[in-house]
Design a protein around this motif. Structure first.
Motif, PDB file in Angstrom:
ATOM      1  N   GLU A 122       0.456  -1.226  -0.119  1.00  0.00           N
ATOM      2  CA  GLU A 122      -0.390   0.136  -0.181  1.00  0.00           C
ATOM      3  C   GLU A 122       0.965   1.454   0.185  1.00  0.00           C
ATOM      4  N   TYR A 123       1.551   1.577   0.714  1.00  0.00           N
ATOM      5  CA  TYR A 123       2.653   2.681   1.350  1.00  0.00           C
ATOM      6  C   TYR A 123       3.463   2.667  -0.443  1.00  0.00           C
ATOM      7  N   ILE A 124       4.250   1.843  -0.505  1.00  0.00           N
ATOM      8  CA  ILE A 124       5.521   1.862  -1.480  1.00  0.00           C
ATOM      9  C   ILE A 124       4.645   1.556  -2.755  1.00  0.00           C
ATOM     10  N   GLY A 125       3.910   0.945  -2.888  1.00  0.00           N
ATOM     11  CA  GLY A 125       3.673   0.265  -4.516  1.00  0.00           C
ATOM     12  C   GLY A 125       2.538   1.602  -5.006  1.00  0.00           C
ATOM     13  N   ARG A 126       1.905   1.350  -3.866  1.00  0.00           N
ATOM     14  CA  ARG A 126       0.971   2.559  -4.329  1.00  0.00           C
ATOM     15  C   ARG A 126       0.219   3.631  -3.744  1.00  0.00           C
ATOM     16  N   GLY A 127       1.122   3.560  -3.298  1.00  0.00           N
ATOM     17  CA  GLY A 127       1.564   5.438  -2.855  1.00  0.00           C
ATOM     18  C   GLY A 127       1.103   5.912  -1.378  1.00  0.00           C
ATOM     19  N   ARG A 314       4.234  14.489  -2.576  1.00  0.00           N
ATOM     20  CA  ARG A 314       3.169  14.083  -3.406  1.00  0.00           C
ATOM     21  C   ARG A 314       3.061  13.885  -4.807  1.00  0.00           C
ATOM     22  N   SER A 315       2.240  13.033  -5.469  1.00  0.00           N
ATOM     23  CA  SER A 315       1.751  12.716  -6.827  1.00  0.00           C
ATOM     24  C   SER A 315       0.051  13.794  -7.052  1.00  0.00           C
ATOM     25  N   THR A 316       0.435  14.042  -7.947  1.00  0.00           N
ATOM     26  CA  THR A 316      -0.239  15.279  -8.754  1.00  0.00           C
ATOM     27  C   THR A 316      -1.396  14.704  -9.681  1.00  0.00           C
ATOM     28  N   LEU A 317      -0.801  13.382  -9.574  1.00  0.00           N
ATOM     29  CA  LEU A 317      -1.464  11.707 -10.602  1.00  0.00           C
ATOM     30  C   LEU A 317      -3.154  11.766 -10.475  1.00  0.00           C
ATOM     31  N   TYR A 334       1.296   9.143  -2.323  1.00  0.00           N
ATOM     32  CA  TYR A 334       3.257  10.120  -2.062  1.00  0.00           C
ATOM     33  C   TYR A 334       3.915   9.933  -3.534  1.00  0.00           C
ATOM     34  N   SER A 335       4.468  10.597  -3.809  1.00  0.00           N
ATOM     35  CA  SER A 335       5.220  10.226  -5.176  1.00  0.00           C
ATOM     36  C   SER A 335       6.046   9.164  -5.775  1.00  0.00           C
ATOM     37  N   LEU A 336       6.378   8.938  -6.477  1.00  0.00           N
ATOM     38  CA  LEU A 336       7.422   7.474  -7.644  1.00  0.00           C
ATOM     39  C   LEU A 336       8.907   7.760  -6.531  1.00  0.00           C
ATOM     40  N   PRO A 337       9.806   8.719  -6.783  1.00  0.00           N
ATOM     41  CA  PRO A 337      10.731   8.904  -6.617  1.00  0.00           C
ATOM     42  C   PRO A 337      10.833   9.307  -4.577  1.00  0.00           C
ATOM     43  N   TYR A 338       9.127   9.666  -4.692  1.00  0.00           N
ATOM     44  CA  TYR A 338       9.459   9.234  -3.077  1.00  0.00           C
ATOM     45  C   TYR A 338       8.883   7.770  -2.535  1.00  0.00           C
ATOM     46  N   ARG A 339       8.426   6.948  -3.389  1.00  0.00           N
ATOM     47  CA  ARG A 339       8.187   5.636  -2.798  1.00  0.00           C
ATOM     48  C   ARG A 339       9.702   4.865  -3.183  1.00  0.00           C
ATOM     49  N   LEU A 370       7.432  -7.394  -3.866  1.00  0.00           N
ATOM     50  CA  LEU A 370       7.967  -6.767  -5.044  1.00  0.00           C
ATOM     51  C   LEU A 370       7.857  -6.423  -6.543  1.00  0.00           C
ATOM     52  N   LEU A 371       7.233  -7.621  -7.065  1.00  0.00           N
ATOM     53  CA  LEU A 371       6.529  -8.146  -7.478  1.00  0.00           C
ATOM     54  C   LEU A 371       4.871  -7.112  -7.842  1.00  0.00           C
ATOM     55  N   ALA A 372       4.470  -7.231  -6.698  1.00  0.00           N
ATOM     56  CA  ALA A 372       3.192  -5.779  -6.478  1.00  0.00           C
ATOM     57  C   ALA A 372       3.617  -4.935  -7.114  1.00  0.00           C
ATOM     58  N   ILE A 373       4.519  -3.950  -5.999  1.00  0.00           N
ATOM     59  CA  ILE A 373       5.026  -3.221  -6.123  1.00  0.00           C
ATOM     60  C   ILE A 373       5.777  -2.859  -7.834  1.00  0.00           C
ATOM     61  N   GLN A 374       6.016  -3.249  -8.260  1.00  0.00           N
ATOM     62  CA  GLN A 374       6.687  -3.315  -9.843  1.00  0.00           C
ATOM     63  C   GLN A 374       5.556  -3.182 -10.828  1.00  0.00           C
ATOM     64  N   PHE A 375       4.116  -3.612 -10.128  1.00  0.00           N
ATOM     65  CA  PHE A 375       2.753  -3.709 -11.047  1.00  0.00           C
ATOM     66  C   PHE A 375       2.607  -2.715 -10.728  1.00  0.00           C
ATOM     67  N   ALA A 376       2.549  -1.754  -9.638  1.00  0.00           N
ATOM     68  CA  ALA A 376       1.564  -0.693  -9.236  1.00  0.00           C
ATOM     69  C   ALA A 376       2.308   0.581  -9.760  1.00  0.00           C
ATOM     70  N   TRP A 377       3.851   0.299  -9.951  1.00  0.00           N
ATOM     71  CA  TRP A 377       4.151   1.359 -10.223  1.00  0.00           C
ATOM     72  C   TRP A 377       4.363   1.523 -12.124  1.00  0.00           C
ATOM     73  N   SER A 378       4.325   0.545 -12.236  1.00  0.00           N
ATOM     74  CA  SER A 378       4.167  -0.037 -13.817  1.00  0.00           C
ATOM     75  C   SER A 378       2.660   1.091 -14.706  1.00  0.00           C
ATOM     76  N   ARG A 379       1.662   0.884 -14.114  1.00  0.00           N
ATOM     77  CA  ARG A 379       0.426   1.742 -14.036  1.00  0.00           C
ATOM     78  C   ARG A 379       0.877   3.231 -13.635  1.00  0.00           C
ATOM     79  N   GLU A 380       1.663   3.680 -13.344  1.00  0.00           N
ATOM     80  CA  GLU A 380       1.995   5.071 -13.036  1.00  0.00           C
ATOM     81  C   GLU A 380       2.852   4.990 -14.105  1.00  0.00           C
ATOM     82  N   GLY A 381       3.467   4.379 -14.851  1.00  0.00           N
ATOM     83  CA  GLY A 381       3.953   5.033 -16.340  1.00  0.00           C
ATOM     84  C   GLY A 381       5.423   4.786 -15.784  1.00  0.00           C
ATOM     85  N   LEU A 382       6.082   3.964 -15.016  1.00  0.00           N
ATOM     86  CA  LEU A 382       7.146   3.396 -14.683  1.00  0.00           C
ATOM     87  C   LEU A 382       8.171   3.065 -15.644  1.00  0.00           C
ATOM     88  N   SER A 383       8.498   2.955 -15.875  1.00  0.00           N
ATOM     89  CA  SER A 383       8.897   2.474 -17.073  1.00  0.00           C
ATOM     90  C   SER A 383       9.925   0.458 -16.786  1.00  0.00           C
TER      91      SER A 383
END
Length: 396
Positions: A122-127, A314-317, A334-339, A370-383
């Motif tokens: 929740e915290y690191i993956g979805r922010g 924080r994220s403005t997405l 949370y923003s991706l860099p913070y996560r 780690l895979l769940a976090i990776q999936f959440a980040w990819s949905r926000e455009g992280l390559s």
């Protein structure tokens, strides 16, 4: 419920034993009445209730062979006080072994939140923002997401497994714990004698009317060998709670002096509804050798509290589309860099803990998280590419 108690016998064995015998007699009748019991084992109060419950099952089985079973359950949110949680799981081993030796149907379960609901995901993956009084509308958000929901799923599974709704959740909740706990027990009409329907199904607070002194007296009686118990390791309960109480435990073994009662409260270290985790801090200060390896976890908690209202983190997405076709943008994740920074911190804590934690481990993130976090980040455009694996994969 009709429970026959020999009060003359209770008077002969003394007050301390009498309270135990009364509680065991009530629980014994529950098994004889056909209830399948579960107990959530998490600390001193549920530990005391479990001693009564296991003894009740043993006695009931001498009367009726097909009583039970008893399911002993502990929920691991992954953010528990690690030393206390590992100790509780050792009691699980003890109760299962005791059941096998005495031909008692006792089963052990360690529950976890679903992968998507795990705190680190929740915290690191979805922010999701750290749960504090300012960021959550419900004071019990942590408990509901990480403990109540897994328990509901478990109880639903038991209902299907046994094809009955006669599943009884027994707790160690006591009126004496706090005014809030007494009020909640009253609102749910919970009793120490009669099962009642609650949001979790049938429930009973077996030691509802016990005092804190009664709880510690029971452990002392067990330690002295005066009554039979499934474990001879309950002296460690006092050790952990005493350390959480800054090394002082005045209220035990019949000592009625209440200068500094042994009633520490342990919670999830990344649920910051209280600004400080005093029990954890007391443990680390009182006995650094045993508890000191958890200090980086408390430091992480402090860091997340101190940076919570730094809106650069924080994220403005926008995440939700309104019925009118608009996307609402806010600063509530949370923003991706913070996560990314949090992930690096957590993995570093885990890696360093292997060298300092003795018989304990810090396992906040495994490959599935780690895979769940990776999936959440990819949905926000992280390559997700080789850079990801070089930055994070090498930290295992």
């Amino acid at each position: 419920m009709n429970t026959a108690i020999d009060f003359k016998y209770l008077d002969e064995i003394g007050h301390n034993h009498a309270l135990f015998e009364q509680t065991v007699a009530r629980a014994q009748q529950l098994f004889l009445d056909g209830w399948i019991a579960t107990i959530g084992l998490s600390g001193k109060d549920s530990g005391a209730a479990s001693i009564c419950l296991v003894e009740a099952l043993r006695r009931a089985k001498t009367i009726k062979d097909d009583v039970g079973p008893l399911h002993v359950v502990t929920t691991n949110t992954t953010l528990e006080n690690i030393v206390l949680h590992d100790y509780i799981m050792s009691l699980h081993n003890d109760v299962v072994e005791y059941g096998e030796r005495n031909n008692l149907p006792i089963f052990s379960h360690e529950l976890r939140p679903s992968l998507a609901s795990q705190p680190i995901v929740e915290y690191i993956g979805r922010g999701k923002l750290l749960r504090t009084p300012e960021t959550t509308a419900r004071a019990r958000d942590c408990a509901v997401s990480w403990k109540v929901e897994p328990m509901k799923a478990f109880l639903n599974g038991l209902t299907k497994q046994y094809q009955t709704d006669k599943i009884l959740s027994i707790s160690g909740s006591r009126d004496d714990e706090s005014a809030a706990r007494k009020s909640n027990l009253s609102k749910r009409n919970e009793s120490s004698c009669t099962p009642v329907q609650t949001a979790l199904g049938w429930s009973l607070a077996l030691i509802k009317d016990w005092s804190l002194n009664d709880v510690w007296q029971l452990f002392s009686i067990v330690d002295d060998g005066d009554i039979e118990s499934y474990s001879d390791n309950f002296h460690y309960m006092k050790k952990h709670y005493s350390a959480g109480n800054a090394g002082v435990c005045d209220l035990f073994a019949g000592n009625l002096a209440q200068n500094k009662s042994c009633g520490s409260r342990f919670g999830c270290f990344l649920c910051a509804l209280n600004k400080e985790d005093l029990s954890l801090e007391n443990q680390m200060d009182t006995d650094p050798k045993t508890y000191g390896f958890m200090r980086p976890l408390n430091d992480l908690r402090t860091y997340m509290i101190n940076t919570l209202f730094d809106y650069n983190n924080r994220s403005t997405l926008g995440r939700k589309l309104s019925k009118d076709g608009y996307i609402k943008v806010g600063l509530n994740q949370y923003s991706l860099p913070y996560r990314m920074k949090l992930l690096q911190m957590v993995l570093t804590i885990q890696q360093e803990a292997y060298e300092t934690s003795g018989n304990h481990t810090i396992d906040l993130i495994d490959y599935k998280e780690l895979l769940a976090i990776q999936f959440a980040w990819s949905r926000e455009g992280l390559s997700i590419n080789l850079e990801w694996h070089s930055r994070f994969g090498m930290m295992w």
